[in-house]
Motif scaffolding. Structure first.
Motif, PDB file in Angstrom:
ATOM      1  N   ALA A 129       0.997  -1.108   0.027  1.00  0.00           N
ATOM      2  CA  ALA A 129       0.166   0.083  -0.003  1.00  0.00           C
ATOM      3  C   ALA A 129       0.811   1.193   0.134  1.00  0.00           C
ATOM      4  O   ALA A 129       0.611   2.192  -0.750  1.00  0.00           O
ATOM      5  CB  ALA A 129      -1.121  -0.142   1.238  1.00  0.00           C
ATOM      6  N   GLY A 130       2.006   1.216   0.780  1.00  0.00           N
ATOM      7  CA  GLY A 130       2.673   2.569   0.874  1.00  0.00           C
ATOM      8  C   GLY A 130       3.598   2.655  -0.374  1.00  0.00           C
ATOM      9  O   GLY A 130       3.687   3.914  -1.174  1.00  0.00           O
ATOM     10  N   HIS A 131       3.922   1.433  -1.101  1.00  0.00           N
ATOM     11  CA  HIS A 131       4.801   1.509  -2.431  1.00  0.00           C
ATOM     12  C   HIS A 131       3.745   1.929  -3.496  1.00  0.00           C
ATOM     13  O   HIS A 131       4.044   3.123  -4.190  1.00  0.00           O
ATOM     14  CB  HIS A 131       5.403   0.211  -2.830  1.00  0.00           C
ATOM     15  N   ILE A 132       2.635   1.396  -3.720  1.00  0.00           N
ATOM     16  CA  ILE A 132       1.746   1.949  -4.633  1.00  0.00           C
ATOM     17  C   ILE A 132       0.960   3.095  -4.518  1.00  0.00           C
ATOM     18  O   ILE A 132       1.190   3.972  -5.208  1.00  0.00           O
ATOM     19  CB  ILE A 132       0.603   0.575  -4.844  1.00  0.00           C
ATOM     20  N   GLY A 133       0.479   3.488  -3.140  1.00  0.00           N
ATOM     21  CA  GLY A 133      -0.147   4.723  -2.891  1.00  0.00           C
ATOM     22  C   GLY A 133       0.821   5.774  -3.205  1.00  0.00           C
ATOM     23  O   GLY A 133       0.526   7.005  -3.898  1.00  0.00           O
ATOM     24  N   ALA A 134       2.228   5.842  -2.713  1.00  0.00           N
ATOM     25  CA  ALA A 134       2.887   6.962  -2.543  1.00  0.00           C
ATOM     26  C   ALA A 134       3.351   7.002  -4.141  1.00  0.00           C
ATOM     27  O   ALA A 134       3.739   8.400  -4.591  1.00  0.00           O
ATOM     28  CB  ALA A 134       4.314   6.564  -1.763  1.00  0.00           C
ATOM     29  N   THR A 135       3.670   5.929  -4.978  1.00  0.00           N
ATOM     30  CA  THR A 135       4.167   6.066  -6.274  1.00  0.00           C
ATOM     31  C   THR A 135       3.169   6.798  -7.103  1.00  0.00           C
ATOM     32  O   THR A 135       3.533   7.946  -7.895  1.00  0.00           O
ATOM     33  CB  THR A 135       4.533   4.662  -7.003  1.00  0.00           C
ATOM     34  N   LEU A 136       1.942   6.308  -7.105  1.00  0.00           N
ATOM     35  CA  LEU A 136       0.897   6.923  -7.734  1.00  0.00           C
ATOM     36  C   LEU A 136       0.829   8.548  -7.541  1.00  0.00           C
ATOM     37  O   LEU A 136       0.458   9.399  -8.382  1.00  0.00           O
ATOM     38  CB  LEU A 136      -0.392   6.108  -7.395  1.00  0.00           C
ATOM     39  N   LEU A 137       0.763   8.793  -6.368  1.00  0.00           N
ATOM     40  CA  LEU A 137       0.316  10.121  -5.978  1.00  0.00           C
ATOM     41  C   LEU A 137       1.651  10.965  -6.407  1.00  0.00           C
ATOM     42  O   LEU A 137       1.389  12.049  -7.067  1.00  0.00           O
ATOM     43  CB  LEU A 137       0.493  10.240  -4.561  1.00  0.00           C
ATOM     44  N   SER A 138       2.941  10.662  -6.271  1.00  0.00           N
ATOM     45  CA  SER A 138       4.298  11.406  -6.549  1.00  0.00           C
ATOM     46  C   SER A 138       4.361  11.543  -7.718  1.00  0.00           C
ATOM     47  O   SER A 138       4.573  12.622  -8.431  1.00  0.00           O
ATOM     48  CB  SER A 138       5.336  10.772  -6.025  1.00  0.00           C
ATOM     49  N   GLN A 139       4.107  10.429  -8.802  1.00  0.00           N
ATOM     50  CA  GLN A 139       4.187  10.526 -10.054  1.00  0.00           C
ATOM     51  C   GLN A 139       2.984  11.285 -10.850  1.00  0.00           C
ATOM     52  O   GLN A 139       2.943  11.942 -11.956  1.00  0.00           O
ATOM     53  CB  GLN A 139       4.418   9.159 -10.778  1.00  0.00           C
ATOM     54  N   GLY A 140       1.923  11.190 -10.203  1.00  0.00           N
ATOM     55  CA  GLY A 140       0.482  11.906 -10.435  1.00  0.00           C
ATOM     56  C   GLY A 140       1.016  13.228 -10.393  1.00  0.00           C
ATOM     57  O   GLY A 140       0.461  14.278 -11.284  1.00  0.00           O
ATOM     58  N   VAL A 141       1.631  13.770  -9.467  1.00  0.00           N
ATOM     59  CA  VAL A 141       2.142  15.174  -9.330  1.00  0.00           C
ATOM     60  C   VAL A 141       2.956  15.826 -10.350  1.00  0.00           C
ATOM     61  O   VAL A 141       2.782  16.751 -11.015  1.00  0.00           O
ATOM     62  CB  VAL A 141       2.546  15.518  -7.836  1.00  0.00           C
ATOM     63  N   VAL A 142       3.950  14.784 -10.734  1.00  0.00           N
ATOM     64  CA  VAL A 142       4.882  15.187 -11.718  1.00  0.00           C
ATOM     65  C   VAL A 142       4.161  15.224 -13.277  1.00  0.00           C
ATOM     66  O   VAL A 142       4.200  16.134 -13.872  1.00  0.00           O
ATOM     67  CB  VAL A 142       5.874  13.977 -11.737  1.00  0.00           C
ATOM     68  N   ILE A 143       3.104  14.308 -13.174  1.00  0.00           N
ATOM     69  CA  ILE A 143       2.397  14.284 -14.660  1.00  0.00           C
ATOM     70  C   ILE A 143       1.569  15.742 -14.698  1.00  0.00           C
ATOM     71  O   ILE A 143       1.568  16.332 -15.930  1.00  0.00           O
ATOM     72  CB  ILE A 143       1.526  13.299 -14.811  1.00  0.00           C
ATOM     73  N   VAL A 144       0.930  15.872 -13.798  1.00  0.00           N
ATOM     74  CA  VAL A 144       0.092  17.184 -13.731  1.00  0.00           C
ATOM     75  C   VAL A 144       1.210  18.477 -14.043  1.00  0.00           C
ATOM     76  O   VAL A 144       0.743  19.316 -14.656  1.00  0.00           O
ATOM     77  CB  VAL A 144      -0.648  17.447 -12.498  1.00  0.00           C
ATOM     78  N   ALA A 145       2.317  18.420 -13.201  1.00  0.00           N
ATOM     79  CA  ALA A 145       3.320  19.645 -13.295  1.00  0.00           C
ATOM     80  C   ALA A 145       3.794  19.785 -14.813  1.00  0.00           C
ATOM     81  O   ALA A 145       4.093  20.676 -15.246  1.00  0.00           O
ATOM     82  CB  ALA A 145       4.434  19.469 -12.577  1.00  0.00           C
TER      83      ALA A 145
END
Length: 263
Positions: A129-145
């Motif tokens: 959960a930590g690996h998947i959740g944090a990966t999706l959130l952090s890379q989602g921020v990168v994609i939006v940026a």
């Protein structure tokens, strides 16, 4: 045997000798009970074996081959959009750097004690959960940026591998199973470590992913406390929970007394 002989140490154990022996034996038993073993920690030791194998391979194999494999396993923005399952799974099988010994200590102090208390399946669930959740959130921020023009498009291809998200989620989850004093210390040290990393790296992925991973573990406290093997199980709310059991009224007692006693 006289009392003086016993006090002098003849015919009996020395004063406080058994107490000192008990303290030493208790300390040794406490330490041995926390040493990771395949029976107590199949998930932690198995995962460490996989990470150790990939780290050894990265140090011995051709650097170009290693780089291509890590790029294919990376959970960067492009890989997540094109091969999400592969990126999420295999990005956690590498470590960021040539040395895996620090991760050995990280697993021994976070994943292993969590696994001993809640079992391998739930420890693996927290890690994932930590690996998947944090990966999706952090890379989602990168994609939006990137889409908004705040980051260059090359940020979608930055290598993103490692086990730090799972370790931090395990640390956050473990804190919820400790006593209040230990919980404050653990969370304080984790927050200080994350703040130092953010200040030193100034990386958007780290700045978003590491706090998100820790908070993922914190969010699982209530679920994990039901499975904590070191705490007594609380009784389910019902007729007998939270109040002492009353003795049944004798057969000769009036019906009204029995009714009052039930309340």
């Amino acid at each position: 045997m006289t009392e003086r002989q016993v006090r002098a140490g003849r015919g009996g154990p020395p004063p406080y000798g058994m107490l000192r022996h008990g303290l030493r034996a208790g300390t040794v038993h406490w330490l041995l009970a926390r040493v990771p073993t395949p029976r107590r920690n199949p998930f932690a030791l198995g995962y460490l074996a996989v990470v150790g194998a990939t780290t050894t391979f990265a140090g011995l194999a051709d650097p170009d081959l290693v780089h291509r494999l890590q790029e294919a396993s990376s959970s960067d923005g492009h890989n997540l959009l094109q091969h999400p399952l592969r990126a999420l799974v295999f990005s956690g099988f590498w470590v960021a750097g040539p040395d895996w010994v620090p991760y050995l200590w990280a697993f021994a102090l976070t994943v292993a004690p969590l696994e001993r208390r809640v079992g391998p399946a739930r420890a693996a669930a927290v890690f994932a959960a930590g690996h998947i959740g944090a990966t999706l959130l952090s890379q989602g921020v990168v994609i939006v940026a990137v889409e908004s023009g705040r980051l260059e498009p090359a940020a979608m291809d930055y290598l993103d591998i490692g086990v730090s998200y799972g370790v931090l989620a395990s640390l956050g989850a473990l804190a919820g199973l400790l006593r209040p004093g230990g919980r404050v210390v653990v969370l304080g040290l984790a927050a200080a470590l994350i703040a130092e990393q953010i200040a030193g790296d100034r990386d958007l992925v780290t700045g978003v992913g590491h706090p998100a991973a820790l908070l993922t573990g914190v969010a699982l406290w209530r679920w994990l406390r039901r499975w904590d093997g070191t705490r007594p199980r609380s009784t389910r709310l019902g007729a007998s929970a939270g109040r002492p059991r009353t003795n049944p009224a004798p057969a000769s007692a009036p019906r009204r007394a029995a009714v009052l006693e039930r309340f």
